[in-house]
Scaffold this motif. Structure first.
Motif, PDB file in Angstrom:
ATOM      1  N   LYS A 136      80.303  54.328  33.605  1.00  0.00           N
ATOM      2  CA  LYS A 136      81.016  53.764  34.126  1.00  0.00           C
ATOM      3  C   LYS A 136      81.316  54.457  35.515  1.00  0.00           C
ATOM      4  CE  LYS A 136      84.730  50.290  32.288  1.00  0.00           C
ATOM      5  NZ  LYS A 136      85.616  49.615  32.792  1.00  0.00           N
ATOM      6  N   ALA A 137      81.119  54.758  36.941  1.00  0.00           N
ATOM      7  CA  ALA A 137      80.685  55.769  37.614  1.00  0.00           C
ATOM      8  C   ALA A 137      82.010  56.061  37.822  1.00  0.00           C
ATOM      9  CB  ALA A 137      79.737  54.889  38.893  1.00  0.00           C
ATOM     10  N   PHE A 138      81.814  57.809  37.839  1.00  0.00           N
ATOM     11  CA  PHE A 138      83.600  58.173  39.130  1.00  0.00           C
ATOM     12  C   PHE A 138      83.038  58.863  40.333  1.00  0.00           C
ATOM     13  CE2 PHE A 138      81.385  61.215  36.354  1.00  0.00           C
ATOM     14  CZ  PHE A 138      80.915  62.321  36.751  1.00  0.00           C
ATOM     15  N   LEU A 139      81.697  58.931  40.614  1.00  0.00           N
ATOM     16  CA  LEU A 139      81.643  59.172  42.214  1.00  0.00           C
ATOM     17  C   LEU A 139      81.555  57.619  43.190  1.00  0.00           C
ATOM     18  CD1 LEU A 139      79.395  62.340  41.218  1.00  0.00           C
ATOM     19  CD2 LEU A 139      81.551  62.503  41.765  1.00  0.00           C
ATOM     20  N   PRO A 140      81.953  58.172  44.443  1.00  0.00           N
ATOM     21  CA  PRO A 140      81.138  56.618  44.993  1.00  0.00           C
ATOM     22  C   PRO A 140      79.805  57.048  45.540  1.00  0.00           C
ATOM     23  CG  PRO A 140      82.383  58.893  46.526  1.00  0.00           C
ATOM     24  CD  PRO A 140      82.472  59.005  44.421  1.00  0.00           C
ATOM     25  N   GLY A 141      78.746  55.917  46.044  1.00  0.00           N
ATOM     26  CA  GLY A 141      77.783  55.791  46.234  1.00  0.00           C
ATOM     27  C   GLY A 141      76.689  55.503  45.134  1.00  0.00           C
ATOM     28  N   VAL A 142      77.502  55.402  44.309  1.00  0.00           N
ATOM     29  CA  VAL A 142      75.883  55.772  42.929  1.00  0.00           C
ATOM     30  C   VAL A 142      76.082  54.410  42.418  1.00  0.00           C
ATOM     31  CG1 VAL A 142      76.255  58.083  42.838  1.00  0.00           C
ATOM     32  CG2 VAL A 142      77.512  56.401  41.255  1.00  0.00           C
ATOM     33  N   PRO A 143      74.952  53.416  41.602  1.00  0.00           N
ATOM     34  CA  PRO A 143      75.327  52.973  40.797  1.00  0.00           C
ATOM     35  C   PRO A 143      76.580  52.225  39.662  1.00  0.00           C
ATOM     36  CG  PRO A 143      73.255  53.618  40.416  1.00  0.00           C
ATOM     37  CD  PRO A 143      73.818  54.595  41.130  1.00  0.00           C
ATOM     38  N   PRO A 144      76.980  51.469  39.983  1.00  0.00           N
ATOM     39  CA  PRO A 144      78.468  51.240  39.410  1.00  0.00           C
ATOM     40  C   PRO A 144      78.340  51.836  37.804  1.00  0.00           C
ATOM     41  CG  PRO A 144      77.756  49.199  39.611  1.00  0.00           C
ATOM     42  CD  PRO A 144      77.152  50.035  40.884  1.00  0.00           C
ATOM     43  N   HIS A 145      77.276  51.438  37.276  1.00  0.00           N
ATOM     44  CA  HIS A 145      77.327  52.042  35.902  1.00  0.00           C
ATOM     45  C   HIS A 145      75.704  52.644  35.342  1.00  0.00           C
ATOM     46  CE1 HIS A 145      80.300  48.422  34.814  1.00  0.00           C
ATOM     47  NE2 HIS A 145      80.066  48.704  33.912  1.00  0.00           N
ATOM     48  N   LYS A 146      75.755  52.815  34.941  1.00  0.00           N
ATOM     49  CA  LYS A 146      73.980  54.020  33.629  1.00  0.00           C
ATOM     50  C   LYS A 146      73.235  53.138  34.149  1.00  0.00           C
ATOM     51  CE  LYS A 146      74.191  57.685  30.897  1.00  0.00           C
ATOM     52  NZ  LYS A 146      74.033  58.034  29.670  1.00  0.00           N
ATOM     53  N   PRO A 147      72.090  53.421  35.090  1.00  0.00           N
ATOM     54  CA  PRO A 147      70.868  52.547  34.801  1.00  0.00           C
ATOM     55  C   PRO A 147      70.079  52.531  33.082  1.00  0.00           C
ATOM     56  CG  PRO A 147      70.544  54.090  36.651  1.00  0.00           C
ATOM     57  CD  PRO A 147      72.154  54.375  35.828  1.00  0.00           C
ATOM     58  N   LEU A 148      70.033  50.938  33.018  1.00  0.00           N
ATOM     59  CA  LEU A 148      69.677  50.380  31.331  1.00  0.00           C
ATOM     60  C   LEU A 148      68.082  51.884  31.019  1.00  0.00           C
ATOM     61  CD1 LEU A 148      70.155  47.031  31.201  1.00  0.00           C
ATOM     62  CD2 LEU A 148      72.315  49.114  30.606  1.00  0.00           C
ATOM     63  N   GLY A 149      67.535  52.203  32.532  1.00  0.00           N
ATOM     64  CA  GLY A 149      66.360  52.825  32.141  1.00  0.00           C
ATOM     65  C   GLY A 149      66.625  53.815  32.099  1.00  0.00           C
ATOM     66  N   ALA A 150      67.047  54.745  32.497  1.00  0.00           N
ATOM     67  CA  ALA A 150      67.099  56.040  32.676  1.00  0.00           C
ATOM     68  C   ALA A 150      66.486  56.046  34.059  1.00  0.00           C
ATOM     69  CB  ALA A 150      67.458  56.641  31.800  1.00  0.00           C
ATOM     70  N   ASN A 151      65.940  57.738  34.349  1.00  0.00           N
ATOM     71  CA  ASN A 151      64.977  57.589  34.665  1.00  0.00           C
ATOM     72  C   ASN A 151      62.880  57.651  34.122  1.00  0.00           C
ATOM     73  OD1 ASN A 151      63.607  58.098  37.535  1.00  0.00           O
ATOM     74  ND2 ASN A 151      64.238  60.165  37.603  1.00  0.00           N
ATOM     75  N   PHE A 152      63.043  56.781  33.439  1.00  0.00           N
ATOM     76  CA  PHE A 152      61.718  57.094  32.391  1.00  0.00           C
ATOM     77  C   PHE A 152      61.412  56.041  32.887  1.00  0.00           C
ATOM     78  CE2 PHE A 152      64.749  58.401  29.588  1.00  0.00           C
ATOM     79  CZ  PHE A 152      64.183  60.112  28.850  1.00  0.00           C
ATOM     80  N   TYR A 153      61.706  54.528  33.939  1.00  0.00           N
ATOM     81  CA  TYR A 153      60.557  53.500  34.405  1.00  0.00           C
ATOM     82  C   TYR A 153      61.457  53.832  35.692  1.00  0.00           C
ATOM     83  CZ  TYR A 153      60.792  52.586  29.984  1.00  0.00           C
ATOM     84  OH  TYR A 153      61.099  51.986  27.977  1.00  0.00           O
ATOM     85  N   PRO A 154      60.440  52.408  36.386  1.00  0.00           N
ATOM     86  CA  PRO A 154      61.037  53.048  38.196  1.00  0.00           C
ATOM     87  C   PRO A 154      61.978  52.119  38.360  1.00  0.00           C
ATOM     88  CG  PRO A 154      59.173  52.193  37.563  1.00  0.00           C
ATOM     89  CD  PRO A 154      59.074  52.255  36.717  1.00  0.00           C
ATOM     90  N   PRO A 155      62.789  51.903  39.116  1.00  0.00           N
ATOM     91  CA  PRO A 155      64.324  51.587  39.002  1.00  0.00           C
ATOM     92  C   PRO A 155      64.269  50.034  39.552  1.00  0.00           C
ATOM     93  CG  PRO A 155      63.998  53.496  41.235  1.00  0.00           C
ATOM     94  CD  PRO A 155      62.873  53.350  40.130  1.00  0.00           C
ATOM     95  N   ASP A 156      62.977  50.331  40.194  1.00  0.00           N
ATOM     96  CA  ASP A 156      63.420  48.124  40.520  1.00  0.00           C
ATOM     97  C   ASP A 156      62.113  47.660  39.921  1.00  0.00           C
ATOM     98  OD1 ASP A 156      60.900  50.029  41.070  1.00  0.00           O
ATOM     99  OD2 ASP A 156      60.739  49.392  43.783  1.00  0.00           O
ATOM    100  N   MET A 157      61.774  48.374  38.635  1.00  0.00           N
ATOM    101  CA  MET A 157      60.754  47.855  37.873  1.00  0.00           C
ATOM    102  C   MET A 157      61.462  46.449  37.214  1.00  0.00           C
ATOM    103  SD  MET A 157      58.088  48.763  34.363  1.00  0.00           S
ATOM    104  CE  MET A 157      59.766  49.021  33.631  1.00  0.00           C
ATOM    105  N   THR A 158      60.861  44.655  36.650  1.00  0.00           N
ATOM    106  CA  THR A 158      61.846  44.393  36.240  1.00  0.00           C
ATOM    107  C   THR A 158      60.854  43.988  34.717  1.00  0.00           C
ATOM    108  OG1 THR A 158      59.784  42.589  36.677  1.00  0.00           O
ATOM    109  CG2 THR A 158      61.897  42.730  37.806  1.00  0.00           C
ATOM    110  N   LYS A 159      61.777  44.053  33.866  1.00  0.00           N
ATOM    111  CA  LYS A 159      60.927  43.807  32.166  1.00  0.00           C
ATOM    112  C   LYS A 159      59.476  42.604  32.836  1.00  0.00           C
ATOM    113  CE  LYS A 159      62.403  41.763  27.821  1.00  0.00           C
ATOM    114  NZ  LYS A 159      63.115  41.298  26.431  1.00  0.00           N
TER     115      LYS A 159
END
Length: 247
Positions: A136-159
């Motif tokens: 879970k996020a502990f800083l403001p202004g970031v996604p509430p949870h760690k992105p599932l694909g981290a930064n290995f995939y584009p954040p807006d790419m769908t399955k």
């Protein structure tokens, strides 16, 4: 392409349970009108006291090593290895989330007690999500949870985007796209939308940092190699003397 996939796990299901709980309460009180605002309201970021409490759950383990027996060349080489490892920390920050590097630079500018506590806990987790609190996020202004694909995939790419792209690739290219040592990016994305996806090897995606690290490793090797060359004639004579004594 999940290079550090061990840190991209433990998906939090707690959010779904909480939503169900709010839904049941809303039904009990005659409606669902309060559910949407509850979902949109972000949890408050922890303050200084709470962050210090969260940090205290980590036990500092000092690692000490006696380098007095190392040769001067080996001690210099060890410094080079440490410098190279810090560069790989930068690579890992980039791999974890596409906003990580910029966020860490911003945190370093905040010299208030809260800012320092945030920076410290960020570094412990290598990102703005608490790894022992279901990511879970502990800083403001970031996604509430760690992105599932981290930064290995584009954040807006769908399955569906990924699977459709993979299906149209030759078998060899499919293997490359699924490799543990590639990242997926949009290619030739224009103002009107995205282009095609492409697989980029680590050696290309992180080439600047990898070149810096490789240069330091080469310097370390040269430092130890010069030492080896210096003692090589002496060592050869010692081996010869030992053989003569045995004979």
């Amino acid at each position: 392409m999940m290079g550090f996939c061990g840190l991209v796990d433990a998906r939090d299901c707690g959010g779904g349970v909480k939503i169900i709980g709010y839904g049941v309460l809303a039904l009990l009180f005659g409606g669902m009108t309060s559910l949407a605002p509850a979902q949109k309201r972000a949890a408050a970021s922890p303050g200084l006291a709470e962050l210090e409490k969260m940090t205290s759950r980590f036990a500092p383990i000092p690692l000490r090593v006696d380098t007095s027996r190392l040769s001067p060349g080996d001690r210099q080489a060890l410094v080079k290895l440490l410098e190279a490892s810090r560069i790989l920390d930068e690579v890992f920050l980039e791999q974890l989330w596409n906003g990580n590097v910029a966020l860490y630079a911003q945190l370093q500018k905040d010299r208030t007690p809260l800012g320092k506590a945030r920076q410290h806990y960020f570094w412990l987790n290598k990102g703005p999500w608490s790894s022992i609190d279901q990511n879970k996020a502990f800083l403001p202004g970031v996604p509430p949870h760690k992105p599932l694909g981290a930064n290995f995939y584009p954040p807006d790419m769908t399955k569906q985007d990924f699977e459709g792209w993979i299906a149209g690739l030759p078998e060899k290219d499919q293997e490359q796209a699924k490799s543990f040592f590639t990242v997926i990016r949009w290619k030739d994305a224009g103002a009107g939308g995205h282009g095609q996806l492409e697989a980029i090897p680590y050696s290309e995606a992180y080439k600047d940092n990898l070149r810096r690290a490789a240069g330091l490793l080469k310097e370390a090797a040269e430092l130890t190699q010069r030492l080896a060359e210096a003692i090589s004639p002496v060592a050869s004579r010692c081996v010869l003397v030992q053989r003569l004594l045995r004979e």
